[in-house]
Design an enzyme around this catalytic site. Structure first.
Site, PDB file in Angstrom:
ATOM      1  N   ASP A 125     -51.777 -33.069  72.472  1.00  0.00           N
ATOM      2  CA  ASP A 125     -53.079 -31.899  72.344  1.00  0.00           C
ATOM      3  C   ASP A 125     -54.265 -32.947  72.379  1.00  0.00           C
ATOM      4  OD1 ASP A 125     -53.950 -29.454  72.313  1.00  0.00           O
ATOM      5  OD2 ASP A 125     -54.410 -29.582  70.029  1.00  0.00           O
ATOM      6  N   HIS A 132     -66.677 -26.472  71.766  1.00  0.00           N
ATOM      7  CA  HIS A 132     -65.936 -26.393  70.600  1.00  0.00           C
ATOM      8  C   HIS A 132     -66.218 -27.561  69.685  1.00  0.00           C
ATOM      9  CE1 HIS A 132     -62.404 -25.985  67.986  1.00  0.00           C
ATOM     10  NE2 HIS A 132     -61.748 -27.362  68.210  1.00  0.00           N
ATOM     11  N   ARG A 141     -69.497 -31.585  59.953  1.00  0.00           N
ATOM     12  CA  ARG A 141     -70.407 -32.419  59.658  1.00  0.00           C
ATOM     13  C   ARG A 141     -71.997 -32.097  59.690  1.00  0.00           C
ATOM     14  NH1 ARG A 141     -66.838 -34.204  63.465  1.00  0.00           N
ATOM     15  NH2 ARG A 141     -68.444 -34.073  64.982  1.00  0.00           N
ATOM     16  N   GLU A 197     -56.055 -21.840  68.133  1.00  0.00           N
ATOM     17  CA  GLU A 197     -56.870 -22.520  69.099  1.00  0.00           C
ATOM     18  C   GLU A 197     -56.533 -22.021  70.535  1.00  0.00           C
ATOM     19  OE1 GLU A 197     -56.966 -26.745  68.374  1.00  0.00           O
ATOM     20  OE2 GLU A 197     -58.413 -26.453  66.926  1.00  0.00           O
ATOM     21  N   GLU A 199     -55.978 -22.437  74.112  1.00  0.00           N
ATOM     22  CA  GLU A 199     -55.954 -23.626  74.994  1.00  0.00           C
ATOM     23  C   GLU A 199     -55.011 -23.255  76.249  1.00  0.00           C
ATOM     24  OE1 GLU A 199     -54.765 -27.306  73.307  1.00  0.00           O
ATOM     25  OE2 GLU A 199     -55.589 -26.733  71.324  1.00  0.00           O
ATOM     26  N   ASP A 231     -52.450 -23.273  69.688  1.00  0.00           N
ATOM     27  CA  ASP A 231     -52.556 -24.473  68.712  1.00  0.00           C
ATOM     28  C   ASP A 231     -52.650 -23.844  67.222  1.00  0.00           C
ATOM     29  OD1 ASP A 231     -52.139 -26.829  67.627  1.00  0.00           O
ATOM     30  OD2 ASP A 231     -54.116 -27.603  68.261  1.00  0.00           O
ATOM     31  N   ARG A 235     -57.036 -24.832  58.797  1.00  0.00           N
ATOM     32  CA  ARG A 235     -57.946 -25.998  58.790  1.00  0.00           C
ATOM     33  C   ARG A 235     -58.093 -26.494  57.169  1.00  0.00           C
ATOM     34  NH1 ARG A 235     -58.872 -26.395  63.890  1.00  0.00           N
ATOM     35  NH2 ARG A 235     -59.051 -24.368  65.057  1.00  0.00           N
ATOM     36  N   GLN A 238     -55.453 -29.527  57.429  1.00  0.00           N
ATOM     37  CA  GLN A 238     -56.148 -30.395  58.176  1.00  0.00           C
ATOM     38  C   GLN A 238     -57.269 -31.066  57.771  1.00  0.00           C
ATOM     39  OE1 GLN A 238     -57.438 -28.536  61.968  1.00  0.00           O
ATOM     40  NE2 GLN A 238     -57.991 -30.445  62.930  1.00  0.00           N
ATOM     41  N   LYS A 251     -51.046 -28.896  61.836  1.00  0.00           N
ATOM     42  CA  LYS A 251     -50.905 -28.374  63.120  1.00  0.00           C
ATOM     43  C   LYS A 251     -49.413 -28.265  63.803  1.00  0.00           C
ATOM     44  CE  LYS A 251     -55.058 -28.844  65.045  1.00  0.00           C
ATOM     45  NZ  LYS A 251     -55.948 -27.903  65.804  1.00  0.00           N
ATOM     46  N   THR A 255     -46.601 -23.876  67.231  1.00  0.00           N
ATOM     47  CA  THR A 255     -47.561 -24.113  68.766  1.00  0.00           C
ATOM     48  C   THR A 255     -46.786 -22.954  69.679  1.00  0.00           C
ATOM     49  OG1 THR A 255     -47.837 -26.273  68.501  1.00  0.00           O
ATOM     50  CG2 THR A 255     -48.370 -25.494  70.398  1.00  0.00           C
ATOM     51  N   THR A 348     -59.299 -26.719  72.447  1.00  0.00           N
ATOM     52  CA  THR A 348     -59.888 -25.260  72.520  1.00  0.00           C
ATOM     53  C   THR A 348     -60.934 -25.038  73.509  1.00  0.00           C
ATOM     54  OG1 THR A 348     -59.457 -25.644  69.987  1.00  0.00           O
ATOM     55  CG2 THR A 348     -60.639 -23.839  70.582  1.00  0.00           C
ATOM     56  N   GLU A 362     -64.518 -21.086  64.218  1.00  0.00           N
ATOM     57  CA  GLU A 362     -66.024 -20.777  65.272  1.00  0.00           C
ATOM     58  C   GLU A 362     -66.524 -19.513  65.086  1.00  0.00           C
ATOM     59  OE1 GLU A 362     -63.987 -23.012  68.369  1.00  0.00           O
ATOM     60  OE2 GLU A 362     -65.938 -23.558  69.064  1.00  0.00           O
TER      61      GLU A 362
HETATM   62 CA    CA Z   1     -56.116 -28.161  69.576  1.00  0.00          CA
END
Ligand code: CA
Length: 417
Positions: A125, A132, A141, A197, A199, A231, A235, A238, A251, A255, A348, A362
């Site tokens: 991936d 994204h 961050r 996600e 994708e 995906d 969160r 992760q 993850k 999928t 993503t 998001e």
């Molecule tokens: Ca992904």
């Protein structure tokens, strides 16, 4: 390119995802039969195992369609891929003489169960969507600045082939370790920040040898086709596990991919250029080929009990910074061997505006700004019973190249043994 007319009436509708221009490949079964290869045309499936047995396909390489995946056919190589596409275009074209022989070999899609179209050899991936990456930087961050490597490397990680399931498969909310920022110690339990996600998945149809790099142009020709890919991402799991390595349990629980492989040949009229480079790429990543595609994408959510889904987002695959061919080239350049049936997730796909974002992280800005569904309910992340649906289509002149839905419903977390 205009619509190519078929004697299958439903394939000539501007609304069908599967006109003769598309010819997407899947694996299907009906009650009491084993899964085998088929091609979607309008609202029907043509049974390719039966068509081959009737001597109508003329593909060199032996029986490859009476199997529960397309890996055997993909391994025959690009000449066979082109040969089959040309033959199917002839057999299903308006006025084809073979119509009386083919009609008994077709069935309505609503009567078929669809299975994973490939045996997924390995799953990688990527993280190739600039919007994204900027959004995740701003959320996690406090700065949308890209990581120092981002404009130079198509960043990726090795995922789990075992996680890949076909659209329609329920997914259990994963259990795992999480740690709230103000907690002293981690705790274990169901993820509270379950996400998707949006994708596109690229399927490798031509292998490369261990130790043998490929160019971007060679990589482009190695890709057999594309699927929609969700995906699923936990969160909170992760966020605690990913430092200093990449995604792992957050993850690995599921999928989802759409059931039909839309071939690179079908998407060829919809090629789109990669965007202008903010910093020059190193020469091994150079290509003259337009590696992206103009594919309109949509994310929907349908809570349990709702009679219809709410659309959360609309975007386009042409928003990506790196193409699948660039990703595949980078994957192989150090010597990694690629195999038939390898699946590459694009990363993503988010556009610049909020209504174009490809994840709930998001769309709700990590839960700080929940969104409202058509039912009046609000969400930041996925709740048990919610169904998430990805849709996609390349729009031509009076027809569309669709993928079929990529959907999955979230069930409650399992009890530990
Ligand atoms: Ca992904």
């Amino acid at each position: 390119m205009p619509l190519i007319k078929s004697w299958v009436a439903s394939a000539n509708s501007p609304d069908t995802p599967f006109p003769l221009n598309n010819l997407p490949f899947g694996v299907f079964s009906t009650a009491g039969t084993t899964p085998r290869c088929g091609v979607a045309i309008g609202d029907l499936i043509l049974d390719l195992a039966a068509t081959d047995n009737a001597g109508l396909l003329e593909v060199d390489g032996g029986p490859v369609f009476d199997r529960p995946n397309w890996n055997g056919f993909m391994a025959l190589g690009p000449e066979a891929w082109a040969q089959l596409r040309a033959r199917l275009t002839e057999l299903l074209g308006d006025g084809a003489a073979a119509r009386p022989q083919l009609e008994p070999l077709m069935l309505p899609q609503v009567d078929a169960e669809l299975h994973l179209p490939i045996s997924v050899t390995e799953y990688t991936d990527f993280y190739a969507g600039m919007q994204h990456a900027k959004n995740m930087g701003a959320i996690l961050r406090g700065s949308p600045d890209l990581p120092a490597n981002w404009l130079h490397i198509p960043i990726g990680y090795n995922g789990r082939a075992s996680s890949v399931v076909v659209s329609g498969t329920d997914i259990h909310r994963p259990n795992g370790q999480t740690k709230a920022p103000d907690a002293e110690a981690p705790s274990f339990g169901p993820s509270k920040r379950l996400d998707i996600e949006l994708e596109l998945g690229a399927i490798v149809g031509t292998p490369s040898e261990l130790g043998a790099p490929v160019t971007v142009d060679q990589a482009d020709a190695m890709i057999f086709g594309y699927v929609l890919l969700n995906d699923w991402s936990a969160r909170d799991i992760q966020g605690w596990e990913y430092q200093p390595l990449g995604p792992f349990q957050g993850k690995a629980f599921g999928t989802s991919i759409s059931p039909w492989i839309v071939t690179a040949a079908a998407l060829d009229p919809f090629r789109a250029p990669v965007p202008d480079r903010e910093k020059p790429l190193l020469p091994y990543l150079h290509s003259k080929i337009d590696g992206l595609f103009d594919i309109e994408l949509e994310v929907q959510m349908q809570p349990a009990g709702a009679d219809r889904p709410s659309t959360l987002s609309r975007t386009n695959y042409n928003r990506m910074y790196y193409s699948a061919a660039e990703q595949l080239c980078h994957h192989a350049v150090g010597g990694c061997g690629m195999r038939v049936g390898d699946l590459l997730g694009s990363g993503t796909i988010s556009g610049p505006e909020r209504h174009e974002y490809g994840s709930l992280m998001e769309l709700s800005w990590a839960g700080r700004d929940p969104f409202t569904l058509d039912t009046g309910e609000t969400r930041s992340f996925i709740e048990d019973g919610d169904t998430m649906v990805l849709r996609g289509a390349a729009k031509g002149d009076g027809y569309q190249i669709g993928f079929g839905d990529c959907s999955g419903r979230i069930l409650p977390a399992r009890q530990l043994p």
